[in-house]
Scaffold this active site. Structure first.
Site, PDB file in Angstrom:
ATOM      1  N   TYR A 178      43.929  44.816  38.034  1.00 62.26           N
ATOM      2  CA  TYR A 178      43.397  43.686  38.808  1.00 62.26           C
ATOM      3  C   TYR A 178      44.542  42.893  39.437  1.00 62.26           C
ATOM      4  O   TYR A 178      44.547  42.616  40.636  1.00 62.26           O
ATOM      5  CB  TYR A 178      42.533  42.799  37.895  1.00 62.26           C
ATOM      6  N   LYS A 182      45.282  42.815  43.455  1.00 61.79           N
ATOM      7  CA  LYS A 182      45.097  41.523  44.126  1.00 61.79           C
ATOM      8  C   LYS A 182      46.414  41.027  44.743  1.00 61.79           C
ATOM      9  O   LYS A 182      46.418  40.389  45.794  1.00 61.79           O
ATOM     10  CB  LYS A 182      44.496  40.497  43.162  1.00 61.79           C
TER      11      LYS A 182
HETATM   12  N1  LIG Z   1      34.200  35.614  40.013  1.00 60.32           N
HETATM   13  C1  LIG Z   1      35.415  35.107  39.881  1.00 60.32           C
HETATM   14  O1  LIG Z   1      35.677  34.295  38.966  1.00 60.32           O
HETATM   15  C2  LIG Z   1      36.507  35.483  40.846  1.00 60.32           C
HETATM   16  C3  LIG Z   1      37.733  34.804  40.768  1.00 60.32           C
HETATM   17  C4  LIG Z   1      38.748  35.146  41.650  1.00 60.32           C
HETATM   18  C5  LIG Z   1      38.537  36.139  42.585  1.00 60.32           C
HETATM   19  N2  LIG Z   1      37.332  36.770  42.624  1.00 60.32           N
HETATM   20  C6  LIG Z   1      37.169  37.804  43.640  1.00 60.32           C
HETATM   21  O2  LIG Z   1      36.006  37.520  44.395  1.00 60.32           O
HETATM   22  C7  LIG Z   1      35.382  38.735  44.798  1.00 60.32           C
HETATM   23  C8  LIG Z   1      33.947  38.742  44.323  1.00 60.32           C
HETATM   24  O3  LIG Z   1      33.920  38.587  42.925  1.00 60.32           O
HETATM   25  P1  LIG Z   1      32.543  38.526  42.125  1.00 60.32           P
HETATM   26  O4  LIG Z   1      32.816  37.768  40.889  1.00 60.32           O
HETATM   27  O5  LIG Z   1      31.457  38.098  43.032  1.00 60.32           O
HETATM   28  O6  LIG Z   1      32.368  40.073  41.731  1.00 60.32           O
HETATM   29  P2  LIG Z   1      31.049  40.818  41.304  1.00 60.32           P
HETATM   30  O7  LIG Z   1      31.460  41.844  40.295  1.00 60.32           O
HETATM   31  O8  LIG Z   1      29.950  39.856  40.934  1.00 60.32           O
HETATM   32  O9  LIG Z   1      30.604  41.548  42.638  1.00 60.32           O
HETATM   33  C9  LIG Z   1      31.311  42.625  43.171  1.00 60.32           C
HETATM   34  C10 LIG Z   1      30.382  43.373  44.094  1.00 60.32           C
HETATM   35  O10 LIG Z   1      31.121  44.452  44.675  1.00 60.32           O
HETATM   36  C11 LIG Z   1      30.241  45.570  44.735  1.00 60.32           C
HETATM   37  N3  LIG Z   1      31.005  46.825  44.786  1.00 60.32           N
HETATM   38  C12 LIG Z   1      31.677  47.443  43.780  1.00 60.32           C
HETATM   39  N4  LIG Z   1      32.167  48.609  44.217  1.00 60.32           N
HETATM   40  C13 LIG Z   1      31.819  48.726  45.521  1.00 60.32           C
HETATM   41  C14 LIG Z   1      32.036  49.712  46.516  1.00 60.32           C
HETATM   42  N5  LIG Z   1      32.714  50.848  46.247  1.00 60.32           N
HETATM   43  N6  LIG Z   1      31.543  49.486  47.765  1.00 60.32           N
HETATM   44  C15 LIG Z   1      30.844  48.354  48.047  1.00 60.32           C
HETATM   45  N7  LIG Z   1      30.596  47.398  47.133  1.00 60.32           N
HETATM   46  C16 LIG Z   1      31.083  47.588  45.894  1.00 60.32           C
HETATM   47  C17 LIG Z   1      29.383  45.492  43.481  1.00 60.32           C
HETATM   48  O11 LIG Z   1      28.183  46.232  43.621  1.00 60.32           O
HETATM   49  C18 LIG Z   1      29.168  43.981  43.363  1.00 60.32           C
HETATM   50  O12 LIG Z   1      27.961  43.570  43.981  1.00 60.32           O
HETATM   51  C19 LIG Z   1      36.229  39.854  44.228  1.00 60.32           C
HETATM   52  O13 LIG Z   1      37.149  40.284  45.190  1.00 60.32           O
HETATM   53  C20 LIG Z   1      36.926  39.199  43.076  1.00 60.32           C
HETATM   54  O14 LIG Z   1      38.128  39.839  42.741  1.00 60.32           O
HETATM   55  C21 LIG Z   1      36.316  36.474  41.792  1.00 60.32           C
END
Ligand SMILES: NC(=O)c1ccc[n+]([C@@H]2O[C@H](COP(=O)([O-])OP(=O)(O)OC[C@H]3O[C@@H](n4cnc5c(N)ncnc54)[C@H](O)[C@@H]3O)[C@@H](O)[C@H]2O)c1
Length: 267
Positions: A178, A182
């Protein structure tokens, strides 16, 4: 504040069914954009697209497969005729169902190559492919905004103490893929911003901090203590930053990393 309006613009959001993906779609739609809800499962994408306030399209998209990205591009162009905004949001953040596996496999020494490869495929290769295919449409039209979603863990290393339970046991170790992917998102953003500046395509990173989402109380307490603003993010905390980066309000900004993390990375 007309420069924040996204009226007559089309935005593609990948990983749109996730916790933050849905929020990104809501924010862009509320600002007037036609939103393409792109994720793995078509029916749920269509269902969610129908709930948005502006015109929207649900699309099945696997960001790791070029043919899937190309087919998605063709459908978007047939439906809305243009692509102005791409939010590269899809990502894998390793979770382990089994607590024993969580403790052992998440350690750097044991971390399986398949998990590393999967994160690289989705978090990095997927972002590259979507930028190449959707972004080229923007470059041809001489305008657009690509927003790459990174994470605080692409800026600073994970504090592994956060993943110790009340007894001090390391129940999980934040794995390496990760952070590595990132961090790469942030430098890829700079690469592409420099490459496509002349084509009017702006490319920026949005770096969110951790969102409160049912984690155990001890984790939330420790995370909040480490955050200058004293809390984890709410899912809608990124609406403003995302619309800013997507819109003309940020028209002189490219290659930047907009960090929205309650101050987490300043300490
Ligand atoms: N949630 C957090 O606390 C947080 C914090 C910092 C950064 N982020 C970043 O924000 C973004 C969203 O995070 P989240 O928490 O909503 O994640 P999440 O796991 O809830 O959602 C990720 C989505 O990506 C989709 N996905 C996975 N593989 C895929 C593929 N091959 N093609 C298309 N879609 C695909 C999944 O089906 C899912 O709906 C990510 O980039 C994550 O790294 C999240």
């Amino acid at each position: 504040m007309n420069e924040f309006s996204l009226k007559n613009k089309t935005a593609v959001v990948t990983g749109a069914l996730g916790l933050l993906g849905r929020q990104h779609c809501r924010a862009l739609s509320a600002a007037g954009a036609s939103v393409v809800v792109a994720d793995l499962e078509l029916a749920t994408c269509e269902e969610f697209a129908a709930s948005l306030p502006a015109p929207a399209l649900g699309l099945s998209l696997d960001v790791t497969r070029r043919e899937s990205v190309v087919a998605a591009r063709d459908t978007v162009l047939m439906t809305f005729d243009r692509i102005d905004i791409l939010v590269n949001n899809a990502a894998i953040n390793d979770m382990f169902e089994n607590p024993q596996a969580a403790q052992e496999q998440s350690k750097f020494e044991n971390y399986p190559l398949e998990l590393w490869q999967k994160s690289v495929d989705v978090n990095l290769t997927g972002l590259f492919l979507c930028s190449q295919v959707f972004g080229f449409e923007m470059a041809k039209r001489q305008g657009g905004s690509i927003i790459n979603i990174a994470s605080t863990y692409g800026v600073v290393a994970p504090d592994q103490n956060l993943y110790r339970d009340r007894s001090g046991r390391q129940s999980f170790t934040k794995p390496p893929a990760y952070s590595a992917t990132k961090g790469a998102v942030i430098s890829f953003t700079r690469y592409l911003a420099a490459y496509w500046g002349h084509a009017g395509v702006r490319v920026n990173t949005l770096t969110p901090g951790g969102v409160e989402n049912g984690q155990d109380a001890f984790f939330i307490e420790k995370y909040s203590k480490k955050t200058p603003l004293g809390r984890m993010a709410r899912p809608d905390d990124y609406h403003g930053a995302l619309v800013f980066l997507a819109s003309d309000a940020s028209s002189y900004m490219t290659g930047a990393n907009l960090v929205v993390d309650g101050g987490w990375t300043i300490l």
